[in-house]
Design an enzyme around this catalytic site. Structure first.
Site, PDB file in Angstrom:
ATOM      1  CB  SER A  39      -0.950  -0.030   1.206  1.00 33.00           C
ATOM      2  OG  SER A  39      -0.234  -0.295   2.388  1.00 33.00           O
ATOM      3  CB  SER A 127     -10.927 -15.248   2.485  1.00 31.37           C
ATOM      4  OG  SER A 127     -11.139 -15.563   1.135  1.00 31.37           O
ATOM      5  CE1 TYR A 151      -5.252 -14.713   2.053  1.00 31.02           C
ATOM      6  CE2 TYR A 151      -6.818 -15.675   0.498  1.00 31.02           C
ATOM      7  CZ  TYR A 151      -6.477 -14.676   1.397  1.00 31.02           C
ATOM      8  OH  TYR A 151      -7.345 -13.650   1.645  1.00 31.02           O
ATOM      9  CE  LYS A 155      -6.837 -13.806   5.296  1.00 34.74           C
ATOM     10  NZ  LYS A 155      -6.657 -12.612   6.097  1.00 34.74           N
ATOM     11  CG  LEU A 202     -12.807 -10.498 -13.909  1.00 38.22           C
ATOM     12  CD1 LEU A 202     -12.179 -10.907 -15.228  1.00 38.22           C
ATOM     13  CD2 LEU A 202     -14.183 -11.160 -13.743  1.00 38.22           C
ATOM     14  CG  ASP A 297      -9.962 -20.161 -11.362  1.00 39.54           C
ATOM     15  OD1 ASP A 297      -9.508 -19.718 -10.283  1.00 39.54           O
ATOM     16  OD2 ASP A 297     -10.078 -19.472 -12.398  1.00 39.54           O
TER      17      ASP A 297
END
Ligand code: NAD
Ligand code: UFG
Length: 340
Positions: A39, A127, A151, A155, A202, A297
């Site tokens: 950031s 998530s 990942y 979480k 996306l 995916d």
């Protein structure tokens, strides 16, 4: 009464910066703790232009226990919202230890420092990736968690650690928020998402095609068992998400306990639907080409947000057209992110 101060770890990032706006609008004082690994400190000037005040930025790492002790000991925070973490699935496969260190170890250091300082209200960025490939959609919070990469497992590990903590010390007020696919930008066009390098996701990719930074969008497969063959996701406007955090904070203030909640719209949109909505927003056709499926995916999933609505009185209000219009405004006005 003085406005309550909320420590926002990762508050300079995409979702964190939008949540700082929602917090300020709701009468809280956000204080950002961020190591700026993904950031830009210049986000603060933009937040000043939107909200009228510049949030304080403490530049540092959530894994730095001495820093957290100083920060949490130096002023009275009513709560912590914990966004700080890393989020690229591919990087997590390449560097699992780095991901567990930042996301899991960082969260444990933060929770122990909060415990020592007597701050026991925590909103955690989880998530929908914790569900892995779901049996069906919409996915309720009770669905099995089968995260498919480091990942997602990082979480899920934090969710379990925080649930254990709340169980052992019932005074804690914890919300685990499982976001679906956050997109969009603040309607002012002053803050938004600016991924470093080639975007994985996306919406930022589509934005960069629309603004001419990339030649074309590659659609990762059009032979999925979905209405138009392309992947389906639950895209949720980042300002709806930001407001969801304020609603979760208010809920936690009302009662101790642990709430695990989906934040999504409850509706799926395909890649082609996103492209068409973005074309409406930017007023030009977007060059696309169909490529192979992206390894790992999931064909289609979307969330069931009814528990969040019942518990928090929150629901996503902004639709796909607004997500695209706001993303486009941000991208057009800030092709280099916060850099001039
Ligand atoms: P982001 O990268 O824009 O924001 C994360 C912020 O945390 C950045 O400002 C980064 O500099 C900071 N940070 C990272 N590690 C840190 C550390 N150790 N100490 C201090 N600061 C640190 O990402 P985002 O999209 O805003 O995501 C925020 C949170 O939401 C993350 O925890 C992410 O895993 C989670 N999440 C994001 C998505 C998504 O698609 N964007 C989906 C679900 C969950
Ligand atoms: N897609 C394309 N072309 C691209 C990028 C994406 O066709 O250039 C497709 C994907 O195949 C998928 C859809 O667009 O069908 C959405 O892909 P994203 O990468 O934007 O989002 P994902 O759902 O794959 O993953 C995101 C985050 C993960 C998080 C997950 C669940 O990137 O970190 O949502 O929250 F785990």
């Amino acid at each position: 009464m003085a406005s309550p101060h909320v420590l926002v770890t990762g508050g300079a990032g995409f979702i964190g910066s939008h949540t700082c706006v929602a917090l300020a609008e709701a009468g809280y004082v956000p204080v950002i703790l961020d190591n700026l690994c993904n950031s830009d400190a210049r986000v603060r000037e933009r937040l000043q232009r939107i909200t009228g005040s510049t949030p304080r930025l403490i530049e540092g790492d959530v894994r730095d226990r001495a820093l957290l002790d100083r920060v949490l000991g130096s002023e009275a925070f009513s709560a912590v919202i914990h966004f700080a973490g890393v989020k690229a699935v591919g990087d997590s496969v390449a560097d699992p230890l780095g991901y567990y260190d930042n996301n899991v170890h960082g969260s444990l250091v933060l929770a122990s420092a909060m415990r020592q300082a007597g701050v026991r209200t925590l909103i955690f960025s989880s998530s929908a990736t914790v569900y892995g490939e779901p049996d069906h959609s919409p996915i309720p919070e009770s669905a099995p968690c089968r995260p498919a990469n480091p990942y997602g497992r990082s979480k899920r590990m934090v969710e379990e650690a925080l649930a254990d903590l709340q169980q052992s010390e019932p005074g804690w007020r914890i919300a685990l928020l499982r976001y679906f696919n956050p997109v969009g930008a603040h309607e002012s066009g002053l803050i938004g998402e600016h991924p470093q390098g080639k975007p994985n996701n996306l919406m930022p990719f589509v934005c960069q095609v629309a603004v001419g930074l990339r030649e074309k969008l590659v659609i990762h497969g059009d032979d999925y068992p979905t209405p138009d063959g392309t992947g389906v996701r639950d895209y949720v406007h980042v300002m709806d998400l930001a407001e969801g955090h304020v609603a979760a904070l208010r809920h936690a203030e009302r009662q101790p306990g642990l709430a695990t909640l989906n934040l999504g719209t409850g509706r799926g949109a395909s890649v082609l639907e996103v492209v068409r909505a973005f074309e409406r927003a930017c007023g030009r056709p977007l060059p696309c080409e169909v490529g192979p499926r992206r390894p790992g995916d999931v064909p289609a999933y979307w969330g069931d947000p009814s528990l969040a609505q019942a518990t928090l009185g929150w629901r996503a209000r902004r639709g796909l057209d607004q997500m695209c219009a706001d993303s486009w405004r941000w991208q057009q006005g800030n092709p280099n992110g916060y850099a001039p």
